[in-house]
Design a protein around this motif. Structure first.
Motif, PDB file in Angstrom:
ATOM      1  N   ASP A  91       0.832  -1.211   0.000  1.00  0.00           N
ATOM      2  CA  ASP A  91       0.000   0.000   0.000  1.00  0.00           C
ATOM      3  C   ASP A  91       0.863   1.257   0.000  1.00  0.00           C
ATOM      4  OD1 ASP A  91      -2.467  -1.255  -0.088  1.00  0.00           O
ATOM      5  OD2 ASP A  91      -2.648  -1.404   2.097  1.00  0.00           O
ATOM      6  N   LEU A  92       1.889   1.280   0.837  1.00  0.00           N
ATOM      7  CA  LEU A  92       2.743   2.466   0.887  1.00  0.00           C
ATOM      8  C   LEU A  92       3.584   2.633  -0.373  1.00  0.00           C
ATOM      9  CD1 LEU A  92       3.823   2.577   4.633  1.00  0.00           C
ATOM     10  CD2 LEU A  92       2.529   4.307   3.377  1.00  0.00           C
ATOM     11  N   LYS A  93       3.862   1.538  -1.049  1.00  0.00           N
ATOM     12  CA  LYS A  93       4.590   1.628  -2.318  1.00  0.00           C
ATOM     13  C   LYS A  93       3.788   2.423  -3.347  1.00  0.00           C
ATOM     14  CE  LYS A  93       6.891  -1.148  -5.887  1.00  0.00           C
ATOM     15  NZ  LYS A  93       7.271  -2.517  -6.312  1.00  0.00           N
ATOM     16  N   LYS A  94       2.455   2.295  -3.304  1.00  0.00           N
ATOM     17  CA  LYS A  94       1.604   3.052  -4.234  1.00  0.00           C
ATOM     18  C   LYS A  94       1.756   4.551  -3.984  1.00  0.00           C
ATOM     19  CE  LYS A  94      -1.840  -0.649  -4.575  1.00  0.00           C
ATOM     20  NZ  LYS A  94      -3.227  -1.073  -4.236  1.00  0.00           N
ATOM     21  N   LEU A  95       1.937   4.920  -2.731  1.00  0.00           N
ATOM     22  CA  LEU A  95       2.152   6.327  -2.405  1.00  0.00           C
ATOM     23  C   LEU A  95       3.552   6.767  -2.797  1.00  0.00           C
ATOM     24  CD1 LEU A  95       1.359   9.008  -1.081  1.00  0.00           C
ATOM     25  CD2 LEU A  95       2.009   8.006   1.136  1.00  0.00           C
ATOM     26  N   SER A  96       4.551   5.994  -2.405  1.00  0.00           N
ATOM     27  CA  SER A  96       5.943   6.350  -2.711  1.00  0.00           C
ATOM     28  C   SER A  96       6.171   6.539  -4.202  1.00  0.00           C
ATOM     29  CB  SER A  96       6.896   5.261  -2.194  1.00  0.00           C
ATOM     30  OG  SER A  96       6.839   5.138  -0.806  1.00  0.00           O
ATOM     31  N   SER A  97       5.550   5.687  -5.001  1.00  0.00           N
ATOM     32  CA  SER A  97       5.815   5.683  -6.440  1.00  0.00           C
ATOM     33  C   SER A  97       5.383   6.968  -7.148  1.00  0.00           C
ATOM     34  CB  SER A  97       5.126   4.485  -7.100  1.00  0.00           C
ATOM     35  OG  SER A  97       3.715   4.607  -7.015  1.00  0.00           O
ATOM     36  N   VAL A  98       4.471   7.731  -6.557  1.00  0.00           N
ATOM     37  CA  VAL A  98       3.992   8.956  -7.224  1.00  0.00           C
ATOM     38  C   VAL A  98       4.672  10.211  -6.676  1.00  0.00           C
ATOM     39  CG1 VAL A  98       1.770   7.949  -7.820  1.00  0.00           C
ATOM     40  CG2 VAL A  98       2.007   9.164  -5.640  1.00  0.00           C
ATOM     41  N   LEU A  99       5.681  10.036  -5.820  1.00  0.00           N
ATOM     42  CA  LEU A  99       6.367  11.181  -5.217  1.00  0.00           C
ATOM     43  C   LEU A  99       7.763  11.342  -5.811  1.00  0.00           C
ATOM     44  CD1 LEU A  99       5.297  10.589  -1.507  1.00  0.00           C
ATOM     45  CD2 LEU A  99       4.456  12.379  -3.043  1.00  0.00           C
ATOM     46  N   ASP A 100       7.849  12.062  -6.919  1.00  0.00           N
ATOM     47  CA  ASP A 100       9.153  12.343  -7.504  1.00  0.00           C
ATOM     48  C   ASP A 100       9.629  13.729  -7.068  1.00  0.00           C
ATOM     49  OD1 ASP A 100       7.695  14.144  -9.075  1.00  0.00           O
ATOM     50  OD2 ASP A 100       7.721  12.852 -10.845  1.00  0.00           O
ATOM     51  N   THR A 101      10.786  14.128  -7.525  1.00  0.00           N
ATOM     52  CA  THR A 101      11.384  15.386  -7.055  1.00  0.00           C
ATOM     53  C   THR A 101      10.544  16.597  -7.417  1.00  0.00           C
ATOM     54  OG1 THR A 101      13.600  14.409  -7.228  1.00  0.00           O
ATOM     55  CG2 THR A 101      13.476  16.809  -7.109  1.00  0.00           C
ATOM     56  N   LEU A 102      10.058  16.659  -8.652  1.00  0.00           N
ATOM     57  CA  LEU A 102       9.233  17.800  -9.064  1.00  0.00           C
ATOM     58  C   LEU A 102       7.938  17.856  -8.265  1.00  0.00           C
ATOM     59  CD1 LEU A 102       8.684  20.198 -10.896  1.00  0.00           C
ATOM     60  CD2 LEU A 102       7.794  18.612 -12.625  1.00  0.00           C
ATOM     61  N   THR A 103       7.327  16.701  -8.044  1.00  0.00           N
ATOM     62  CA  THR A 103       6.060  16.661  -7.307  1.00  0.00           C
ATOM     63  C   THR A 103       6.217  17.177  -5.887  1.00  0.00           C
ATOM     64  OG1 THR A 103       5.210  14.797  -8.596  1.00  0.00           O
ATOM     65  CG2 THR A 103       4.246  15.142  -6.429  1.00  0.00           C
ATOM     66  N   ILE A 104       7.226  16.707  -5.158  1.00  0.00           N
ATOM     67  CA  ILE A 104       7.385  17.155  -3.775  1.00  0.00           C
ATOM     68  C   ILE A 104       7.783  18.631  -3.728  1.00  0.00           C
ATOM     69  CG2 ILE A 104       9.830  16.582  -3.415  1.00  0.00           C
ATOM     70  CD1 ILE A 104       6.914  15.965  -0.938  1.00  0.00           C
ATOM     71  N   THR A 105       8.515  19.096  -4.736  1.00  0.00           N
ATOM     72  CA  THR A 105       8.865  20.520  -4.797  1.00  0.00           C
ATOM     73  C   THR A 105       7.608  21.365  -4.932  1.00  0.00           C
ATOM     74  OG1 THR A 105      10.975  19.983  -5.869  1.00  0.00           O
ATOM     75  CG2 THR A 105      10.227  22.262  -6.025  1.00  0.00           C
ATOM     76  N   GLU A 106       6.682  20.926  -5.775  1.00  0.00           N
ATOM     77  CA  GLU A 106       5.434  21.662  -5.960  1.00  0.00           C
ATOM     78  C   GLU A 106       4.565  21.620  -4.701  1.00  0.00           C
ATOM     79  OE1 GLU A 106       3.919  19.785  -9.471  1.00  0.00           O
ATOM     80  OE2 GLU A 106       4.951  21.201 -10.816  1.00  0.00           O
ATOM     81  N   LEU A 107       4.569  20.491  -4.003  1.00  0.00           N
ATOM     82  CA  LEU A 107       3.814  20.401  -2.751  1.00  0.00           C
ATOM     83  C   LEU A 107       4.441  21.304  -1.690  1.00  0.00           C
ATOM     84  CD1 LEU A 107       3.045  16.557  -2.551  1.00  0.00           C
ATOM     85  CD2 LEU A 107       1.591  18.399  -3.427  1.00  0.00           C
TER      86      LEU A 107
END
Length: 314
Positions: free
Chosen positions: A272-288
């Motif tokens: 389940d947590l892998k599904k979350l981890s997989s969508v968190l790349d560098t650009l995404t976390i920067t935007e968040l």
């Protein structure tokens, strides 16, 4: 990780004074009642460090797992490494996000590692004996990087750090904005020059206090600058992040670290947590990070909106 260590003493003092207050000035989401068809097992006490990115990662996990029916407890904003790590190993908390580079260098006291999978395997295997499971790491890599003003990148056709080095070797004068600490560190400028096989002219290095690098570029007192790869100013100032094509900087991929007892109690947790981890790349976390720090949205709102946009929360 390394950039946050500069503020460790101040943060620890604040943590001891305030206890488990949620960091970054954001309101923590309440851990409400789990769905009727909740999972049976021990309550998962989820925590985070205090800086914005860590709080976002922790809140994403809290909301996501609660939405899946896991019993969770909000322990956000506990403190930095010296506080949160003992809390994890002692069972005061069960889960938080840590960086592989921090694990390798600060916990293992190992030399820097420059490849993601190698770094992850090292800390995962080492920490298993402590009863701590490092689950699948996210693509996001919060490490050093080199950013360039867009006009400079266009003028010199800069896409990679090697492109920049080629211009230096041609004799071009490009002002590089850095920090005093990085200039003398073994894993800083000396290592950077060694990996890319060049010598930065002393006259090209502009030394500023940490945090003034972006203003220096904005005021055109520099052409390139040392930065951290997930900082919001990269987005807001429309800077170009050069590809570190020779891996000069250690990797700091973020991963959920969980007590093995909790992983054993919930066989579906890792997947389940892998599904979350997989969508968190560098650009995404920067935007968040930008939404929280620049747009001043609550971390609760940032997390909820993102999870819903990815279909991870109803």
């Amino acid at each position: 990780m390394k950039k946050k260590s500069l503020f460790l003493v101040a943060v620890l003092s604040l943590t001891l004074a305030l206890g488990g207050v949620f960091g970054c000035g954001a309101k923590a989401p309440a851990a409400g009642t789990a769905p009727d068809k909740g999972k049976e097992g021990p309550t998962i006490k989820i925590s985070s460090k205090t800086f914005t990115e860590a709080a976002i990662l922790g809140t994403l996990s809290l909301q996501y797992l609660e939405g899946l029916g896991y019993p969770v407890e909000n322990k956000m904003g506990l403190g930095e490494l010296a506080v949160i790590r003992p809390a994890l190993t002692s069972g005061q908390i069960d889960l938080y996000w840590e960086y592989t580079g921090t694990g390798v260098m600060n916990l293992m006291e190992h030399a820097p590692v420059f490849e993601a999978e190698e770094s992850y395997k090292l800390i995962k295997e080492w920490d298993a004996k402590n009863g701590i499971a490092w689950l699948e790491y996210a693509p996001l890599n919060d490490t050093y990087g080199i950013v360039v003003r867009p006009d400079v990148a266009e003028k010199y056709k800069l896409k990679t750090i090697s492109d920049y080095v080629a211009q230096v070797k041609k004799g071009e004068t490009l002002k590089f904005v850095g920090f005093p600490e990085w200039e003398g560190r073994a894993d800083g400028l000396p290592s950077f020059e060694k990996v890319y096989d060049f010598k930065m002219p002393k006259g090209d290095f502009v030394n500023v206090a940490m945090g003034l690098n972006y203003e220096t570029l904005k005021n055109q007192k520099g052409d390139l600058a040392l930065a951290f790869t997930t900082e919001p100013r990269i987005v807001t100032d429309k800077l170009v992040m050069l590809e570190d094509d020779k891996n000069a900087f250690p990797v700091y991929n973020a991963a959920p670290v969980v007590r093995q007892q909790i992983v054993d109690a919930y066989p579906t947790l890792a997947a389940d947590l892998k599904k979350l981890s997989s969508v968190l790349d560098t650009l995404t976390i920067t935007e968040l990070n930008m939404q929280a720090d620049v747009e001043k949205k609550s971390i609760d709102e940032v997390s909820t909106t993102f999870l819903k946009s990815k279909g991870l929360l109803k």
